[in-house]
Write an enzyme that holds these catalytic residues in place. Structure first.
Site, PDB file in Angstrom:
ATOM      1  N   SER A   1      53.440 -23.793   9.102  1.00 61.15           N
ATOM      2  CA  SER A   1      53.930 -24.733  10.116  1.00 61.15           C
ATOM      3  C   SER A   1      52.777 -25.192  11.012  1.00 61.15           C
ATOM      4  O   SER A   1      51.825 -25.802  10.534  1.00 61.15           O
ATOM      5  CB  SER A   1      55.057 -24.086  10.917  1.00 61.15           C
ATOM      6  OG  SER A   1      55.692 -25.022  11.751  1.00 61.15           O
TER       7      SER A   1
ATOM      8  N   ASP B   1      62.582 -29.308   3.342  1.00 64.07           N
ATOM      9  CA  ASP B   1      62.005 -28.950   4.635  1.00 64.07           C
ATOM     10  C   ASP B   1      61.737 -30.201   5.467  1.00 64.07           C
ATOM     11  O   ASP B   1      61.147 -31.177   4.996  1.00 64.07           O
ATOM     12  CB  ASP B   1      60.709 -28.174   4.388  1.00 64.07           C
ATOM     13  CG  ASP B   1      60.113 -27.610   5.662  1.00 64.07           C
ATOM     14  OD1 ASP B   1      60.642 -27.875   6.751  1.00 64.07           O
ATOM     15  OD2 ASP B   1      59.112 -26.887   5.559  1.00 64.07           O
TER      16      ASP B   1
END
Length: 690
Positions: free
Chosen positions: A447, A499
């Site tokens: 991330s 995602d």
């Protein structure tokens, strides 16, 4: 639709948003009225206690007041359910009904005070059950009044004050903006919106020190957010309805996809042993990227065993052979890193838990299994990390040997620069390679850590030509095209399923806003039905609803023109907005520079139906993909869960646990076009099972 205008200002709620809150209050009021009627009927003629006359008047007045409130709520719910999002004509009487309902709060407040006075002064000698019922009614009155005040504060729009409009607002375009009056109007509106969002950020982050760096971040984020919302007149429920419609529309398109339309991406590495090796390396590095999160993720991933394992280590002092910086007071973070990675204390060169805006935790360790000096950067775990994520404007990042424009995400570029200085200027990497000079450099993160590690790898590439970077679930708006192409030689990005974060960039958000406008402006169903059916679809699945739209029978050439409903949702024509059919028009230039995912992209998808039972095992497919496959945001319940580091780690472990590799060729029948197997539809992928 545009926000409702009552009491001389615009509110953050539309006239068709009163169905659900009105229906809930109506249900409560009916139950309350029935209970009061039963109480009055049971005690009719027996109000002979002290203050019985006041009690009789209170109950009669309460019955009448509740009846009036119930009638007004019935009218509000009925009228609010009429029309569609872009057809508010049948709801034109809503403001008058809102005024009537607001007027009824005055006698309700008076009656609540009267009931409280009777309970405190005149209830002696009366039936305890009666006194209890009156107390319950008084409490209910005050609770409803309190929730009403909170609801008003919630839908209050600080930007809803009446403002002087420019003289030609209905024709406000690029030409009109050249006038001093129109420019001054838009400048004032933008400045006010920026100040409002900056105040909201400061209130949300009140626990953070209000120093210069934080104030600069607040200002930068406020300008970005206010600019994104400044050209539309939508309320939150409109966005929710648009997302529900868009999710079902995307699911319909996915179900109807022709097998012949499968795009074959050309991977940089051929299929076979090299691909298997890349997966194994990625699965290995993901353990370190997940370990960088410390004890919160470790406990979340091991609910039953982690507390017992950490309880004996957290408060025990150790003779450290590593350099530790930051606040790990009980040692729980580092203990969880040890358990997650399987390394020893002596394997760590530097561990930093220092966390500020643009300064994120990381650690440097010797990975003897892979013979690598491994740098793992932590992802988002604090409010300061969120501010780093949201600092999404572009910043120049010149790199020697890269031709073309070099720029990147500001927050992550700053974070990469901070870690670069620590590694190079403080001699951390020199210390590591003095211990293991034959090892190679590997950088990883998830991330926020993925974006930072990719940019860090770009900065270190010239000094360490053999370095490799494994970036898990990196943000889509990370680096320019030139940097993305440059990083393909040494960066591998791993993306799981649908995602959201790898698809998250300012241009993609603008595209999402545009598609929401298109959906909302064309659907001819009431908003409450859209939301109800959307919630049912999200929770229980089923076939996507085929909502009739105003575009159903239009001629093809009519679709090239902006829709009237869509245009009515635009306060001003910003450079970020254009009709869906005019995406290639030279008259429109993008408001933000395009940013891309780093390196080669390894996309992991789950085979089989999108919804499966909790006890069924997932089968995954891995394939090389292109950054163009992530240029739009997919609305799906799993767009957040697929981003979780434990989900990515589980998928990679599932892929590497089964060594039965095979080419994937999907000859399953299409739900819309039937079965048309074609060898050319085979993509270069590998399928694995758990």
């Amino acid at each position: 639709m545009p926000g409702m205008v009552v009491f001389g200002r615009r509110w953050g709620i539309a006239s068709d948003d009163l169905v659900f809150p009105g229906a809930f209050e109506l249900f409560v009021r009916i139950i309350w009225w029935i209970g009061t009627l039963i109480l009055y009927t049971l005690h009719k003629g027996s109000f002979d206690c002290s203050g019985g006359g006041v009690l009789h008047s209170y109950l009669v007045g309460l019955l009448v007041l509740l009846a009036l409130i119930i009638l007004s709520l019935c009218a509000i719910v009925y009228v609010s359910a009429q029309g569609t999002i872009m057809n508010p004509g049948p709801r034109r009487s809503i403001p008058a009904l809102v005024y009537l309902r607001a007027l009824l709060y005055i006698p309700e407040l008076v009656w609540a005070c009267l009931g409280a006075m009777w309970v405190s002064d005149d209830s002696q000698g009366c039936d305890p059950a009666t006194v209890g019922a009156v107390i319950a009614a008084v409490v209910a009155s005050w609770v409803i009044l309190l929730f009403t005040v909170l609801g008003v504060l919630f839908v209050f729009d600080p930007l809803g004050d009446p403002r002087p409009q420019p003289p030609a607002i209905e024709q406000l375009g690029v030409r009109d903006l050249q006038s001093s009056e129109g420019s001054q109007f838009l400048f004032t509106a933008r400045s006010l919106a920026t100040k409002v969002w900056e105040s909201r950020l400061r209130l949300l982050c009140c626990c953070l020190p209000q120093d210069e760096s934080h104030r600069a971040a607040f200002s930068s984020i406020a300008q970005l957010v206010s600019g994104f919302f400044s050209d539309t007149d939508l309320v939150p429920s409109d966005i929710a309805a648009g997302l529900a419609l868009l999710h079902q529309e995307q699911d319909k398109m996915e179900q109807c996809r022709d097998p012949d339309d499968v795009v074959i991406h050309s991977p940089s590495s051929p299929i076979g042993e090299d691909f298997e090796m890349e997966l194994e390396k990625a699965a290995h590095c993901m353990q370190f990227a997940a370990a960088a999160y410390g004890w919160p993720l470790y406990i979340y991933s091991n609910l039953f065993t982690a507390p017992c394992k950490l309880s004996g280590d957290c408060c025990r002092s150790q003779t450290a052979e590593y350099d530790i910086v930051g606040g790990d007071h009980l040692g729980c973070h580092f203990s969880s890193i040890l358990h997650s990675t399987g390394l020893q204390y002596r394997d760590f060169i530097h561990v930093s838990f220092h966390n500020q805006i643009y300064e994120i935790p990381f650690f440097v360790a010797l990975d003897h299994k892979r013979e690598a000096v491994l740098v793992a950067v932590r992802g988002t775990l604090s409010l300061k990390d969120v501010l780093t994520d949201l600092s999404a404007e572009c910043e120049n990042l010149p790199v020697e040997g890269v031709s073309g424009a070099c720029y990147a995400h500001k927050g992550m570029s700053q974070a990469a620069g901070y870690i670069y200085k620590k590694l190079v200027n403080d001699g951390i990497l020199n210390q590591a390679f003095s211990i293991a000079p034959e090892y190679k450099l590997v950088i990883t993160g998830h991330s926020l850590g993925a974006g930072t590690s990719s940019l860090l790898a770009v900065l270190l590439r010239n000094s360490f030509p053999t370095l490799q970077c494994y970036s898990f679930s990196p943000p889509g708006g990370l680096m320019s095209k030139a940097l993305a192409d440059y990083s393909k030689d040494f960066v591998v990005s791993v993306v799981l399923g649908k995602d959201l974060v790898p698809r998250l960039s300012i241009p993609n958000m603008e595209d999402l806003k545009k598609r929401i406008l298109k959906m909302v402006s064309n659907c001819n169903k009431p908003k409450y039905r859209i939301l109800l059916q959307g919630c049912w679809y999200e929770l229980f699945g089923g076939d996507p609803d085929d909502f009739p739209t105003e575009m159903d029978n239009r001629r093809e050439e009519e679709l090239s023109q902006p829709l009237l409903g869509e245009e009515s949702l635009i306060i001003r024509h910003s450079s970020s907005y254009q009709s869906l059919a005019s995406e290639d028009s030279p008259a429109h230039t993008p408001a933000h520079l395009p940013l891309f995912l780093p390196g080669r992209i390894l996309h992991i998808t789950e085979e089989g139906p999108s919804r499966r039972s909790c006890f069924s095992q997932a089968r995954y497919r891995a394939e090389w993909s292109s950054e163009m496959a992530f240029r739009s945001i997919l609305i799906n319940p799993r767009m957040l869960t697929d981003h979780m580091p434990d989900a990515v780690l589980h998928a990679l472990r599932s892929l590497t646990s089964d060594r039965s590799f095979s080419l994937s060729c999907d000859h399953s029948p299409s739900p819309c076009f039937g079965s048309r197997p074609d060898p050319s539809a085979c993509s270069q992928t590998q399928t694995f099972g758990t």
